[in-house]
Design a protein around this motif. Structure first.
Motif, PDB file in Angstrom:
ATOM      1  N   LEU A   1     -28.834 -50.738  52.115  1.00  0.00           N
ATOM      2  CA  LEU A   1     -28.664 -50.685  53.563  1.00  0.00           C
ATOM      3  C   LEU A   1     -28.748 -52.073  54.186  1.00  0.00           C
ATOM      4  O   LEU A   1     -29.053 -52.229  55.361  1.00  0.00           O
ATOM      5  N   ARG A   2     -28.432 -53.094  53.423  1.00  0.00           N
ATOM      6  CA  ARG A   2     -28.572 -54.456  53.931  1.00  0.00           C
ATOM      7  C   ARG A   2     -27.583 -54.759  55.045  1.00  0.00           C
ATOM      8  O   ARG A   2     -27.824 -55.621  55.888  1.00  0.00           O
ATOM      9  N   LYS A   3     -26.461 -54.049  55.100  1.00  0.00           N
ATOM     10  CA  LYS A   3     -25.429 -54.347  56.094  1.00  0.00           C
ATOM     11  C   LYS A   3     -25.588 -53.520  57.373  1.00  0.00           C
ATOM     12  O   LYS A   3     -24.822 -53.678  58.305  1.00  0.00           O
ATOM     13  N   HIS A   4     -26.576 -52.638  57.408  1.00  0.00           N
ATOM     14  CA  HIS A   4     -26.745 -51.759  58.557  1.00  0.00           C
ATOM     15  C   HIS A   4     -27.765 -52.356  59.522  1.00  0.00           C
ATOM     16  O   HIS A   4     -28.756 -52.955  59.121  1.00  0.00           O
ATOM     17  N   HIS A   5     -27.518 -52.154  60.799  1.00  0.00           N
ATOM     18  CA  HIS A   5     -28.433 -52.614  61.839  1.00  0.00           C
ATOM     19  C   HIS A   5     -28.632 -51.479  62.842  1.00  0.00           C
ATOM     20  O   HIS A   5     -27.775 -50.607  63.003  1.00  0.00           O
ATOM     21  N   GLY A   6     -29.746 -51.508  63.551  1.00  0.00           N
ATOM     22  CA  GLY A   6     -30.033 -50.432  64.489  1.00  0.00           C
ATOM     23  C   GLY A   6     -30.511 -49.189  63.762  1.00  0.00           C
ATOM     24  O   GLY A   6     -31.008 -49.234  62.625  1.00  0.00           O
ATOM     25  N   GLU A   7     -30.360 -48.032  64.406  1.00  0.00           N
ATOM     26  CA  GLU A   7     -30.819 -46.775  63.814  1.00  0.00           C
ATOM     27  C   GLU A   7     -29.830 -46.295  62.761  1.00  0.00           C
ATOM     28  O   GLU A   7     -28.620 -46.226  62.998  1.00  0.00           O
ATOM     29  N   VAL A   8     -30.357 -45.933  61.592  1.00  0.00           N
ATOM     30  CA  VAL A   8     -29.522 -45.499  60.465  1.00  0.00           C
ATOM     31  C   VAL A   8     -30.123 -44.236  59.864  1.00  0.00           C
ATOM     32  O   VAL A   8     -31.337 -44.152  59.636  1.00  0.00           O
TER      33      VAL A   8
ATOM     34  N   ARG B   1     -28.212 -31.748  51.225  1.00  0.00           N
ATOM     35  CA  ARG B   1     -26.812 -32.146  51.379  1.00  0.00           C
ATOM     36  C   ARG B   1     -26.721 -33.346  52.324  1.00  0.00           C
ATOM     37  O   ARG B   1     -27.129 -33.262  53.476  1.00  0.00           O
ATOM     38  N   GLY B   2     -26.193 -34.450  51.816  1.00  0.00           N
ATOM     39  CA  GLY B   2     -25.879 -35.606  52.644  1.00  0.00           C
ATOM     40  C   GLY B   2     -26.995 -36.096  53.533  1.00  0.00           C
ATOM     41  O   GLY B   2     -26.773 -36.381  54.721  1.00  0.00           O
TER      42      GLY B   2
ATOM     43  N   VAL C   1     -34.027 -37.751  58.245  1.00  0.00           N
ATOM     44  CA  VAL C   1     -34.851 -38.909  58.614  1.00  0.00           C
ATOM     45  C   VAL C   1     -33.923 -40.080  58.932  1.00  0.00           C
ATOM     46  O   VAL C   1     -32.957 -40.336  58.197  1.00  0.00           O
ATOM     47  N   SER C   2     -34.216 -40.782  60.030  1.00  0.00           N
ATOM     48  CA  SER C   2     -33.486 -41.995  60.402  1.00  0.00           C
ATOM     49  C   SER C   2     -34.480 -43.126  60.619  1.00  0.00           C
ATOM     50  O   SER C   2     -35.660 -42.876  60.914  1.00  0.00           O
TER      51      SER C   2
ATOM     52  N   LEU D   1     -30.860 -41.923  56.786  1.00  0.00           N
ATOM     53  CA  LEU D   1     -30.970 -42.092  55.337  1.00  0.00           C
ATOM     54  C   LEU D   1     -30.243 -40.930  54.654  1.00  0.00           C
ATOM     55  O   LEU D   1     -30.576 -39.766  54.868  1.00  0.00           O
ATOM     56  N   ARG D   2     -29.254 -41.252  53.812  1.00  0.00           N
ATOM     57  CA  ARG D   2     -28.384 -40.245  53.221  1.00  0.00           C
ATOM     58  C   ARG D   2     -28.428 -40.203  51.695  1.00  0.00           C
ATOM     59  O   ARG D   2     -27.727 -39.393  51.095  1.00  0.00           O
TER      60      ARG D   2
END
Length: 280
Positions: free
Chosen positions: A138-145, A166-167, A258-259, A147-148
Motif C-alpha cells: 500500500l505504499r502508493k496509497h494516500h488518505g483513507e484506504v 470476499r474482497g 476495515v479502512s 484493506l482488501r
C-alpha cells in the motif's frame, strides 16, 4: 329273510372301516400340530436366552468402564463427609465419554485466536479471524484506504461455521449479536535520520475505521480510533498499535470491513495486524 339279513350285515360291515379311516387322520393332525408348536417355542426360548446373554455381557462391560471412571474421581473421605451421588455418577460418565472421544479422534492443534468464553463446539456459531498479509503493498496509497488483502486460510487465519470472506469484507451468515474486533500495528521507519533538530518533525494522523455495510447505500461507520503522532526526524523508528472491539447486532448478508489512513506504515505481520468477528 335271509336275504334281508345278509344285506344289512354287508351294509354294517362296509360302514365300519369307513369310520376308522376318518378317525385316524384327525388324531395324526393334532399330534403334528403339537410337535410343530413345541419346536417353535424351543427356538424362541433359545433366541431369548441368547439375547439375554449378549445383553448381560454388554452391560457388564459398561459397568466395568463406569467403575474404572468412578475410581478416578477424587472423592472426599468417608469420615462423616457426604457428597452428591448424582453429581458423582455424572462426573464418572463425563470422564468415560472424554476417554472415548480421545480414542476416536486424534489430537489436533488449535489454529487461530483463543476460543471465546461460553463457546460450545456443538453450537456451530460463525467465526472468523483474518490476519495481515505481508504481500499487501500500500505504499502508493494516500488518505483513507480499505484493506482488501487479508489472509483467510494460511497460518493463524480461520474461517468457520458459515462465515465468508470476499474482497476485504467479512460476510455475515446469520442474524445475531457479534463481537467485532481489529488491530493495526503502525511502524515508522526513518531511513535517513537527520542531525538538524530545527527542521520540521514527522507528523502523521493514524486513523483506524471499521465499517458495516447492509441495505443502506453507503457503508456505516461503527468504530473509529485516531491518533496524531509526531516523530522527530532524528528518530530511526516508531511504533503504535490501535485496537478496536465491540458488540453489534448484524443480519444475514451484512458485510464488515476495515479502512485506515497512512496504510503504507502498517506492519502486516499476522500476530500484530488482524481482523475478526464471532457470534456470541
Amino acid at each position: 329273510m335271509a336275504a334281508r339279513s345278509s344285506k344289512r350285515q354287508d351294509s354294517e360291515c362296509s360302514t365300519a372301516p369307513l369310520a376308522e379311516e376318518f378317525l385316524e387322520p384327525k388324531a395324526c393332525n393334532g399330534h403334528c400340530t403339537l410337535v410343530v408348536l413345541c419346536s417353535v417355542l424351543t427356538v424362541l426360548c433359545a433366541g431369548l436366552f441368547a439375547g439375554l446373554a449378549v445383553m448381560w455381557v454388554y452391560f457388564g462391560q459398561q459397568l466395568d468402564q463406569l467403575r474404572s471412571a468412578y475410581e478416578k474421581l477424587d472423592l472426599p473421605g468417608h469420615g462423616g463427609d457426604r457428597w452428591n451421588i448424582t453429581a458423582t455418577v455424572d462426573e464418572a460418565v463425563r470422564l468415560l465419554l472424554e476417554e472415548d472421544d480421545e480414542k476416536a479422534s486424534p489430537a489436533r492443534a488449535q489454529v487461530g485466536p483463543p476460543i471465546p468464553a461460553g463457546w460450545s463446539p456443538g453450537s456451530r456459531k460463525p467465526m472468523a479471524h483474518l490476519t495481515g498479509n505481508p504481500r499487501h503493498d500500500l505504499r502508493k496509497h494516500h488518505g483513507e484506504v480499505k484493506l482488501r488483502s487479508w489472509e483467510s486460510e494460511q497460518g493463524l487465519a480461520t474461517l468457520a461455521n458459515g462465515m465468508k470472506y470476499r474482497g476485504g469484507n467479512l460476510v455475515i451468515p446469520a442474524d445475531g449479536l457479534y463481537y467485532i474486533y481489529s488491530q493495526l500495528s503502525y511502524r515508522f521507519l526513518n531511513e535517513n535520520p537527520e542531525e538538524d533538530t530545527d527542521k520540521e518533525a514527522n507528523i502523521f494522523q493514524l486513523i483506524h475505521y471499521t465499517y458495516k455495510q447492509s441495505s443502506y447505500p453507503e457503508p456505516q461507520l461503527i468504530m473509529k480510533s485516531s491518533r496524531s503522532t509526531c516523530w522527530s526526524k532524528r528518530t530511526e523508528f516508531g511504533l503504535y498499535t490501535s485496537f478496536q472491539g465491540g458488540v453489534f447486532r448484524l443480519e444475514k448478508g451484512d458485510k464488515v470491513s476495515v479502512s485506515v489512513s497512512n496504510a503504507q506504515m502498517i506492519s502486516f505481520d499476522e500476530s500484530s495486524t488482524f481482523f475478526g468477528a464471532f457470534m456470541i
